[in-house]
Design a protein around this motif. Sequence first.
Motif, PDB file in Angstrom:
ATOM      1  N   THR A 202      52.680 -79.715   1.767  1.00 62.11           N
ATOM      2  CA  THR A 202      52.643 -80.875   0.873  1.00 62.11           C
ATOM      3  C   THR A 202      53.253 -82.091   1.545  1.00 62.11           C
ATOM      4  OG1 THR A 202      52.791 -79.451  -1.080  1.00 62.11           O
ATOM      5  CG2 THR A 202      53.350 -81.769  -1.376  1.00 62.11           C
ATOM      6  N   VAL A 203      54.385 -81.891   2.207  1.00 62.80           N
ATOM      7  CA  VAL A 203      55.039 -82.998   2.899  1.00 62.80           C
ATOM      8  C   VAL A 203      54.140 -83.561   3.990  1.00 62.80           C
ATOM      9  CG1 VAL A 203      56.974 -83.636   4.390  1.00 62.80           C
ATOM     10  CG2 VAL A 203      57.381 -82.198   2.385  1.00 62.80           C
ATOM     11  N   ARG A 204      53.625 -82.694   4.830  1.00 59.54           N
ATOM     12  CA  ARG A 204      52.818 -83.153   5.968  1.00 59.54           C
ATOM     13  C   ARG A 204      51.507 -83.793   5.527  1.00 59.54           C
ATOM     14  NH1 ARG A 204      54.778 -81.492  10.871  1.00 59.54           N
ATOM     15  NH2 ARG A 204      56.493 -79.989  10.806  1.00 59.54           N
TER      16      ARG A 204
ATOM     17  N   ALA B 184      59.362 -95.857  -0.420  1.00 64.76           N
ATOM     18  CA  ALA B 184      59.685 -96.099   0.992  1.00 64.76           C
ATOM     19  C   ALA B 184      58.830 -97.239   1.550  1.00 64.76           C
ATOM     20  CB  ALA B 184      59.484 -94.822   1.806  1.00 64.76           C
ATOM     21  N   ASN B 185      57.558 -97.271   1.181  1.00 65.04           N
ATOM     22  CA  ASN B 185      56.692 -98.365   1.618  1.00 65.04           C
ATOM     23  C   ASN B 185      57.188 -99.708   1.075  1.00 65.04           C
ATOM     24  OD1 ASN B 185      54.989 -96.694   3.070  1.00 65.04           O
ATOM     25  ND2 ASN B 185      53.515 -96.452   1.407  1.00 65.04           N
ATOM     26  N   LEU B 186      57.736 -99.685  -0.130  1.00 68.66           N
ATOM     27  CA  LEU B 186      58.303-100.905  -0.710  1.00 68.66           C
ATOM     28  C   LEU B 186      59.490-101.396   0.110  1.00 68.66           C
ATOM     29  CD1 LEU B 186      58.515-103.015  -2.970  1.00 68.66           C
ATOM     30  CD2 LEU B 186      59.867-101.365  -4.278  1.00 68.66           C
ATOM     31  N   LEU B 187      60.323-100.469   0.597  1.00 69.95           N
ATOM     32  CA  LEU B 187      61.480-100.859   1.413  1.00 69.95           C
ATOM     33  C   LEU B 187      61.036-101.508   2.721  1.00 69.95           C
ATOM     34  CD1 LEU B 187      63.838 -97.778   0.860  1.00 69.95           C
ATOM     35  CD2 LEU B 187      63.901-100.011  -0.279  1.00 69.95           C
ATOM     36  N   VAL B 188      59.896-101.080   3.245  1.00 67.65           N
ATOM     37  CA  VAL B 188      59.337-101.746   4.421  1.00 67.65           C
ATOM     38  C   VAL B 188      58.922-103.168   4.058  1.00 67.65           C
ATOM     39  CG1 VAL B 188      57.418-101.766   6.064  1.00 67.65           C
ATOM     40  CG2 VAL B 188      58.573 -99.620   5.529  1.00 67.65           C
ATOM     41  N   GLU B 189      58.307-103.329   2.906  1.00 65.17           N
ATOM     42  CA  GLU B 189      57.880-104.654   2.437  1.00 65.17           C
ATOM     43  C   GLU B 189      59.082-105.580   2.256  1.00 65.17           C
ATOM     44  OE1 GLU B 189      55.618-106.645  -1.424  1.00 65.17           O
ATOM     45  OE2 GLU B 189      55.475-104.483  -1.075  1.00 65.17           O
ATOM     46  N   VAL B 190      60.187-105.039   1.752  1.00 64.14           N
ATOM     47  CA  VAL B 190      61.403-105.841   1.612  1.00 64.14           C
ATOM     48  C   VAL B 190      61.858-106.341   2.975  1.00 64.14           C
ATOM     49  CG1 VAL B 190      63.825-105.785   0.889  1.00 64.14           C
ATOM     50  CG2 VAL B 190      62.092-104.665  -0.502  1.00 64.14           C
ATOM     51  N   GLY B 191      61.725-105.494   4.008  1.00 61.17           N
ATOM     52  CA  GLY B 191      61.973-105.978   5.363  1.00 61.17           C
ATOM     53  C   GLY B 191      63.186-105.419   6.068  1.00 61.17           C
ATOM     54  N   PHE B 192      63.632-104.234   5.700  1.00 64.40           N
ATOM     55  CA  PHE B 192      64.798-103.644   6.360  1.00 64.40           C
ATOM     56  C   PHE B 192      64.504-103.310   7.824  1.00 64.40           C
ATOM     57  CE2 PHE B 192      65.736-102.859   1.888  1.00 64.40           C
ATOM     58  CZ  PHE B 192      67.066-103.235   1.830  1.00 64.40           C
TER      59      PHE B 192
ATOM     60  N   LEU C  52      52.195 -92.963   4.277  1.00 68.07           N
ATOM     61  CA  LEU C  52      53.386 -93.751   4.568  1.00 68.07           C
ATOM     62  C   LEU C  52      53.083 -94.860   5.558  1.00 68.07           C
ATOM     63  CD1 LEU C  52      56.465 -91.378   5.113  1.00 68.07           C
ATOM     64  CD2 LEU C  52      56.328 -93.301   3.535  1.00 68.07           C
ATOM     65  N   ASN C  53      53.743 -96.000   5.374  1.00 66.50           N
ATOM     66  CA  ASN C  53      53.719 -97.050   6.390  1.00 66.50           C
ATOM     67  C   ASN C  53      54.176 -96.447   7.716  1.00 66.50           C
ATOM     68  OD1 ASN C  53      55.013 -99.336   8.038  1.00 66.50           O
ATOM     69  ND2 ASN C  53      54.040-100.483   6.383  1.00 66.50           N
ATOM     70  N   SER C  54      53.547 -96.838   8.801  1.00 71.38           N
ATOM     71  CA  SER C  54      53.837 -96.235  10.113  1.00 71.38           C
ATOM     72  C   SER C  54      55.259 -96.502  10.587  1.00 71.38           C
ATOM     73  CB  SER C  54      52.842 -96.750  11.153  1.00 71.38           C
ATOM     74  OG  SER C  54      52.922 -98.167  11.264  1.00 71.38           O
ATOM     75  N   ARG C  55      55.943 -97.450   9.965  1.00 66.85           N
ATOM     76  CA  ARG C  55      57.320 -97.750  10.353  1.00 66.85           C
ATOM     77  C   ARG C  55      58.322 -96.771   9.750  1.00 66.85           C
ATOM     78  NH1 ARG C  55      59.774-102.633   8.562  1.00 66.85           N
ATOM     79  NH2 ARG C  55      61.484-101.674   9.703  1.00 66.85           N
ATOM     80  N   VAL C  56      57.939 -96.059   8.697  1.00 65.21           N
ATOM     81  CA  VAL C  56      58.882 -95.216   7.965  1.00 65.21           C
ATOM     82  C   VAL C  56      59.129 -93.912   8.711  1.00 65.21           C
ATOM     83  CG1 VAL C  56      59.365 -94.021   5.803  1.00 65.21           C
ATOM     84  CG2 VAL C  56      58.142 -96.208   5.768  1.00 65.21           C
ATOM     85  N   GLY C  57      60.400 -93.603   8.954  1.00 64.56           N
ATOM     86  CA  GLY C  57      60.763 -92.318   9.515  1.00 64.56           C
ATOM     87  C   GLY C  57      60.830 -91.266   8.420  1.00 64.56           C
ATOM     88  N   VAL C  58      60.651 -90.010   8.798  1.00 62.09           N
ATOM     89  CA  VAL C  58      60.654 -88.913   7.825  1.00 62.09           C
ATOM     90  C   VAL C  58      61.578 -87.805   8.299  1.00 62.09           C
ATOM     91  CG1 VAL C  58      59.263 -87.241   6.548  1.00 62.09           C
ATOM     92  CG2 VAL C  58      58.255 -89.436   7.229  1.00 62.09           C
ATOM     93  N   PHE C  59      62.486 -87.425   7.420  1.00 61.73           N
ATOM     94  CA  PHE C  59      63.436 -86.348   7.706  1.00 61.73           C
ATOM     95  C   PHE C  59      63.301 -85.306   6.597  1.00 61.73           C
ATOM     96  CE2 PHE C  59      68.102 -85.043   8.419  1.00 61.73           C
ATOM     97  CZ  PHE C  59      67.805 -84.362   9.593  1.00 61.73           C
TER      98      PHE C  59
ATOM     99  N   ILE D  92      57.006 -86.473  -4.305  1.00 65.00           N
ATOM    100  CA  ILE D  92      56.907 -86.946  -2.918  1.00 65.00           C
ATOM    101  C   ILE D  92      56.048 -88.204  -2.859  1.00 65.00           C
ATOM    102  CG2 ILE D  92      56.065 -86.378  -0.604  1.00 65.00           C
ATOM    103  CD1 ILE D  92      56.815 -83.469  -1.157  1.00 65.00           C
ATOM    104  N   GLU D  93      54.990 -88.241  -3.667  1.00 63.34           N
ATOM    105  CA  GLU D  93      54.126 -89.431  -3.688  1.00 63.34           C
ATOM    106  C   GLU D  93      54.895 -90.664  -4.144  1.00 63.34           C
ATOM    107  OE1 GLU D  93      50.585 -88.795  -5.891  1.00 63.34           O
ATOM    108  OE2 GLU D  93      49.952 -87.056  -4.714  1.00 63.34           O
ATOM    109  N   GLU D  94      55.758 -90.494  -5.147  1.00 69.36           N
ATOM    110  CA  GLU D  94      56.578 -91.614  -5.605  1.00 69.36           C
ATOM    111  C   GLU D  94      57.561 -92.030  -4.511  1.00 69.36           C
ATOM    112  OE1 GLU D  94      58.392 -94.564  -7.990  1.00 69.36           O
ATOM    113  OE2 GLU D  94      56.418 -93.641  -7.907  1.00 69.36           O
ATOM    114  N   GLY D  95      58.108 -91.065  -3.788  1.00 66.49           N
ATOM    115  CA  GLY D  95      59.006 -91.385  -2.671  1.00 66.49           C
ATOM    116  C   GLY D  95      58.300 -92.192  -1.595  1.00 66.49           C
TER     117      GLY D  95
END
Length: 213
Positions: free
Chosen positions: A150-152, A106-114, A158-165, A99-102
């Motif tokens: 563990t998830v919570r 995910a934070n990297l995808l925010v940096e990319v700018g999606f 996580l970057n505050s922009r990332v949604g979690v499902f 989960i930590e790697e995820g």
Amino acid sequence: MFEHESIASIPEGKLVEYLLAVPYWRQWMFGHFGIPEDPIYKDSVPLNTAPGGPQFKGDIDVMLCGQDRFEETVAYQVKRVKVSLSQLRSKTPGKLQDIEEGIRQANLLVEVGFWKVYLYIFALIDARELNLFGKDRMIFNEIRTKIDLTVRNSIGDLNSRVGVFRIELIQTTDSSPTTFDQAGGHLLRPAVPARQSYELTNWIGEVFQIRRD
């Protein structure tokens, strides 16, 4: 002991591939609020050619957008937590550390700018040895609680922009692991949109066009 494979043995890539290929599961996974209807999508998209260059390592597990709406692209990072029969007996879910790697990816995808970024966490639970309607329910609930905590506890990084499902797929009978005897999902938080750069939008369009041809 059992004729069919364990649901816990399904690799992440194969799981995503199967869920995308079946219309019911594709809608179930991606049909929540703010996701385009009838989207186009790609899986396992390499990041190293995205704007920003080779500093972005790894793949986008799923990249999705509306028809010709490349400026509003959703990027998904998928991670699984697995509970095999042996892990069920010891009450120790596996791959919790992933989960930590995820979160990092995910934070990297925010940096990319999606436009939007989601982290999808799958709990794959082989419960074929349990009676979920009887005395074994307590064991099952204990495992679920460990995963949920563990998830919570992890998503604070996580970057505050990332949604979690958070998704739970459970195998209760000796049938194909992709039967998914029980399935449930909970949107812990929605993704926050941001304006994509022209360069990223253009790259996304090229990826879809290249792969479509």
